[in-house]
Design an enzyme around this catalytic site. Structure first.
Site, mmCIF file in Angstrom:
data_model
loop_
_atom_site.group_PDB
_atom_site.id
_atom_site.type_symbol
_atom_site.label_atom_id
_atom_site.label_comp_id
_atom_site.label_asym_id
_atom_site.label_seq_id
_atom_site.Cartn_x
_atom_site.Cartn_y
_atom_site.Cartn_z
ATOM 1 N N ASP A 146 43.217 66.019 72.687
ATOM 2 C CA ASP A 146 41.626 65.904 72.484
ATOM 3 C C ASP A 146 41.191 66.902 71.578
ATOM 4 O OD1 ASP A 146 39.334 64.689 73.182
ATOM 5 O OD2 ASP A 146 38.696 65.836 74.815
ATOM 6 N N LYS B 65 39.659 68.187 68.739
ATOM 7 C CA LYS B 65 38.384 67.846 68.015
ATOM 8 C C LYS B 65 37.324 69.157 67.881
ATOM 9 C CE LYS B 65 36.317 65.881 72.179
ATOM 10 N NZ LYS B 65 35.690 64.397 72.852
ATOM 11 N N ASN C 135 35.785 70.977 70.862
ATOM 12 C CA ASN C 135 36.856 72.025 71.607
ATOM 13 C C ASN C 135 37.229 73.085 71.014
ATOM 14 O OD1 ASN C 135 36.136 70.124 73.719
ATOM 15 N ND2 ASN C 135 37.810 68.799 73.090
ATOM 16 N N ASP D 126 39.106 72.594 76.920
ATOM 17 C CA ASP D 126 39.057 71.275 77.398
ATOM 18 C C ASP D 126 40.439 70.529 77.377
ATOM 19 O OD1 ASP D 126 38.431 68.954 78.421
ATOM 20 O OD2 ASP D 126 37.016 68.471 76.799
ATOM 21 N N THR E 24 50.189 47.511 71.198
ATOM 22 C CA THR E 24 50.279 48.775 70.542
ATOM 23 C C THR E 24 49.006 49.293 69.767
ATOM 24 O OG1 THR E 24 52.402 48.157 70.324
ATOM 25 C CG2 THR E 24 51.913 50.232 69.194
HETATM 26 P P1 ADP Z 1 34.115 67.989 78.970
HETATM 27 O O1 ADP Z 1 35.731 68.038 79.695
HETATM 28 O O2 ADP Z 1 33.441 67.513 80.352
HETATM 29 O O3 ADP Z 1 34.179 67.297 77.661
HETATM 30 P P2 ADP Z 1 34.077 70.773 78.047
HETATM 31 O O4 ADP Z 1 35.345 71.544 78.621
HETATM 32 O O5 ADP Z 1 34.477 70.228 76.698
HETATM 33 O O6 ADP Z 1 33.604 69.467 78.958
HETATM 34 O O7 ADP Z 1 32.818 71.625 78.218
HETATM 35 C C1 ADP Z 1 31.811 70.874 77.465
HETATM 36 C C2 ADP Z 1 30.824 71.740 76.709
HETATM 37 O O8 ADP Z 1 30.656 73.016 77.161
HETATM 38 C C3 ADP Z 1 31.753 72.211 75.371
HETATM 39 O O9 ADP Z 1 31.763 71.196 74.272
HETATM 40 C C4 ADP Z 1 31.077 73.523 75.012
HETATM 41 O O10 ADP Z 1 29.706 73.318 74.419
HETATM 42 C C5 ADP Z 1 30.693 74.102 76.486
HETATM 43 N N1 ADP Z 1 31.882 74.945 76.895
HETATM 44 C C6 ADP Z 1 32.862 74.496 77.331
HETATM 45 N N2 ADP Z 1 33.583 75.564 77.924
HETATM 46 C C7 ADP Z 1 32.916 76.772 77.377
HETATM 47 C C8 ADP Z 1 33.190 78.146 77.519
HETATM 48 N N3 ADP Z 1 34.230 78.638 77.960
HETATM 49 N N4 ADP Z 1 32.281 78.931 77.107
HETATM 50 C C9 ADP Z 1 31.024 78.489 76.659
HETATM 51 N N5 ADP Z 1 30.787 77.142 76.482
HETATM 52 C C10 ADP Z 1 31.909 76.339 76.835
#
Ligand code: ADP
Length: 351
Positions: A135, A137, A140, A156, A177
């Protein structure tokens, strides 16, 4: 890392400040009660999928370009079991937001190479541990702080997968596929990892010009034509953005965006490519990236949706595909292959 079973609120004050919203819920700010240090808290429902996400993220944590996990709690709210993941707070925001905000000072090819090198080092760390992120992108990839020298980190692990775990045994054939290549031709490990290399290619392309390689014109959703373009690897290096970009950069992009996962280079080969291994010597040519990102702000969410849709199709890997054993198949091409003919191509295997 053992999950704490006592309430997260014993150790952290949970703020109302939402740092981001993802498909699995919110990420909010929290503060350690003893040190007053700020962290990001991701709340997940305690499912098998969430456990895999947390376990793989914990395993990968500790690398300078991967968001680190400090603590994990398993708490129950109104009878619903949740996993609460305390991560380092990435205050610098998303990769492309930062490039877009640069204003007059042009972003250069050397800076782009530095960024791709950081992303590659995170992916190399994962692939060495037999983890495919799947994932990868722009959303992330987050910066630690707003400082110009802040590290970029990957987060993520919601679709991450251990690639060395046992797969269904026996020679099987796919009824369907989704992308590029029949999984029986390619081992699942290589298939899963190759998805991350494709992502690196797309991110590198956007870094160098400010728009994606495969893009349905002006904000239209992913059309069949668009899918066909991705599938057949049709993209160009348009003028004027690409005129001054080095041949080495274009060469690496071509190797990363190969449609056949078997032909796509691995992370080790990418790290050995001179554009990455000598990233400090890449020409400091100013790029059109920041101004194009600003001009195309409105199209950014469409671009994100397109990349997500493509990654989702790529993730429909062998284990998710309805499979039937060769013996049950009445596919003519496979019959030929069983007799010793050549491997059928993915699109042929779909017949
Ligand atoms: P999901 O798995 O639900 O897509 P993510 O882990 O990508 O969730 O987190 C969603 C959003 O939260 C991210 O796109 C980012 O903007 C924010 N975010 C995630 N992790 C952090 C972090 N460690 N610190 C600050 N913002 C974060």
């Amino acid at each position: 890392m053992a999950f704490h079973e006592y309430p997260v609120t014993q150790d952290y004050r949970i703020s109302r400040r939402v740092l981001g919203v993802g498909i699995n819920g919110k990420v909010v700010e929290c503060e350690n009660r003893v040190t007053s240090e700020k962290y990001a808290l991701k709340v997940l429902r305690d499912t098998e999928k969430a456990r895999r996400e947390v376990e793989l993220h914990v395993m990968a944590s500790g690398h300078p370009h991967i968001v680190s996990i400090h603590d994990v709690y398993k708490n129950s709210y109104n009878g619903v079991d949740c996993l609460l993941v305390v991560m380092e707070n990435m205050k610098g925001g998303e990769l492309f937001a930062r490039i877009q905000e640069r204003g007059q000072k042009a972003f250069t090819e050397r800076e782009a190479a530095g960024i791709v090198n950081e992303i590659c080092s995170a992916v190399a760390h994962l692939h060495r541990m037999s983890i495919a992120h799947r994932d990868l992108k722009p959303e992330n990839l987050l910066y630690c702080t707003t400082s110009g020298t802040a590290a970029l980190k990957l987060t993520d692990f919601g679709f991450a997968k251990k690639t060395d775990e046992s797969e269904p045994q026996g020679l099987k054939t796919a009824c369907f596929t989704p992308y590029y290549c029949a999984p029986e031709v390619l081992g699942t490990e290589k298939y899963d990892k190759s998805c991350d290399l494709w992502s690196i290619g797309v991110i590198m392309y956007i870094l160098l010009c400010g728009y994606p390689p495969f893009y349905s014109q002006h904000g239209q959703p992913m059309s069949p034509g668009m899918k066909a373009k991705i599938k057949s690897g049709q993209y160009t290096f348009p003028s004027p953005e690409w005129d001054c970009v080095s041949e080495a950069a274009k060469d690496l992009i071509r190797k990363l965006l190969r449609t056949e996962p078997t032909e796509r280079i691995t992370i080790e080969q990418t790290m050995e490519h001179k554009w990455i291994s000598h990233y400090r010597k890449v020409p400091d040519t100013p790029l059109f990236t920041s101004s194009n990102l600003c001009d195309q702000k409105e199209q950014w969410t469409d671009m994100q949706d397109e990349m997500e849709a493509t990654l989702a199709s790529m993730r429909v890997g062998p284990e998710n595909i309805q499979i039937k054993s060769l013996g049950d198949s009445n596919n003519k091409l496979l019959a030929k292959r069983r007799k010793g003919g050549a491997s059928p191509r993915a699109d042929e295997a779909m017949d």
